[in-house]
Each structure stands twice: as structure tokens, then as C-alpha cells.
Motif scaffolding. Sequence first.
Motif, PDB file in Angstrom:
ATOM      1  N   CYS A   1       0.815  -1.226   0.000  1.00  0.00           N
ATOM      2  CA  CYS A   1       0.000   0.000   0.000  1.00  0.00           C
ATOM      3  C   CYS A   1       0.847   1.274   0.000  1.00  0.00           C
ATOM      4  O   CYS A   1       0.321   2.370   0.187  1.00  0.00           O
ATOM      5  CB  CYS A   1      -0.977   0.007   1.173  1.00  0.00           C
ATOM      6  SG  CYS A   1      -0.207   0.037   2.788  1.00  0.00           S
TER       7      CYS A   1
ATOM      8  N   PRO B   1      -5.513   3.247  -0.024  1.00  0.00           N
ATOM      9  CA  PRO B   1      -4.552   2.205  -0.424  1.00  0.00           C
ATOM     10  C   PRO B   1      -4.529   1.003   0.517  1.00  0.00           C
ATOM     11  O   PRO B   1      -4.287  -0.128   0.083  1.00  0.00           O
ATOM     12  CB  PRO B   1      -3.200   2.941  -0.441  1.00  0.00           C
ATOM     13  CG  PRO B   1      -3.389   4.156   0.386  1.00  0.00           C
ATOM     14  CD  PRO B   1      -4.838   4.519   0.268  1.00  0.00           C
TER      15      PRO B   1
ATOM     16  N   ALA C   1      -5.113  -2.817  -0.691  1.00  0.00           N
ATOM     17  CA  ALA C   1      -4.102  -3.835  -0.412  1.00  0.00           C
ATOM     18  C   ALA C   1      -4.700  -5.021   0.337  1.00  0.00           C
ATOM     19  O   ALA C   1      -4.296  -6.169   0.127  1.00  0.00           O
ATOM     20  CB  ALA C   1      -2.962  -3.218   0.397  1.00  0.00           C
TER      21      ALA C   1
END
Length: 199
Positions: free
Chosen positions: A33, A57, A61
Motif C-alpha cells: 500500500c 490504499p 491492499a
Amino acid sequence: MTQEMDLDAVIRLRIRGLRLARGWSLDSLAARCSLSASTLSRIETGHRRIALDQLVPISRALDTTLDALVEPVGDDDVVIRPEAGHTPGLTTWILASETALHGKTVAKMRITPERPGGPAMLGVHPGRDWFTVLSGTARLELGERTILVHAGEVAEFSTMVPHAIVAHGGPVEILSIFNHDGGIAHLHAPEHAPGGAAR
């Protein structure tokens, strides 16, 4: 503790729980991430405020959605308050929706001797039925067979065999799981149709 702080703590637990469920170290998640392992550690432990630009993110992830990660916690998705549906000799409580159980419906039923049995009530539908008797004795009319199912016992059978479930010797309470076709046949059939509810 405020509701905002509660949700913040839940988000931190979700991040850590999803990371551990995948068997990832902080370094592994950090690499996926583009955040540092120390930043992730501080997020998980509550030593750093969570920012939206970090959650996007992280959720990607962890192969989840931002909505799932920040979903508020409440009792509405935990506690079901079923309302009773009544037909002659039958009371039904829907305990879970099809969306919650991948096309299956869980129902508690109280069947009294007023609910008729016999050949006119036998019905069929695709799939299999499953029920357990909570109290009393159920009389399962299955084709030409009659099977008594007592409290604590379970019955499972092909629903392509003509069938009906009625009370035997007094009221009976059962817990049943229906697939999509069974839910329609047992819970949404017209009250007086052959093989209607609790057939």
C-alpha cells in the motif's frame, strides 16, 4: 468514549485483523500500500490519526472496500427482531433473510393440531428441506411414509418427494432452513394452497 472514537478503534482492529488473517507482517502490508511499516504500526496501535488518503490504499491492499473498512458498528446488523406471521394452525418467524445466508432462509415455526395434514396438503419443490424440532413432536408426511421427529432430532429430505410437516399430539416448534425454492413454497405460498407454509 465518543462514537467517532469507537469507529476509529474498530477501523484499526479491522486493518490489523485483515492483515493477520492474510499472514502478513507490517512490512508485507506496507509494500502493498506504499506506506511505511512504522506508519502502519502507529495506525494500528492508535498512535497516529487515520487519514482518508491512507485508508484508500490500505483497503485496496487488503482486498476490501473503503465502505467495508469504515462501516459503522451498530446492533441493526446483529439483532433480528422477527415479526410473527399467522395462518390457521401455524405461526412463522423469519429469522434471517436470503441476502444474509446466500439464498437460504431460516424460519422458526409453531405448528398446532389445527394445521391439516393428509394427501391434499402434500407438495413438492426443487431442493432439500432441513428442520430440527425444538419442542413437541413433528409428523413428517413424506410420500407414503409417516415419520415422527421428536424434540432434539433433525430431518433432512428431498423436497421432490411429496411432503408436509404437521403437529403430532400437541403443538410443535421447529427451526427450518429453506433454499430459495423452499422459502417460496413454504413461506410465500397461498394460505390454503396444497403444500403451503410448513408443508
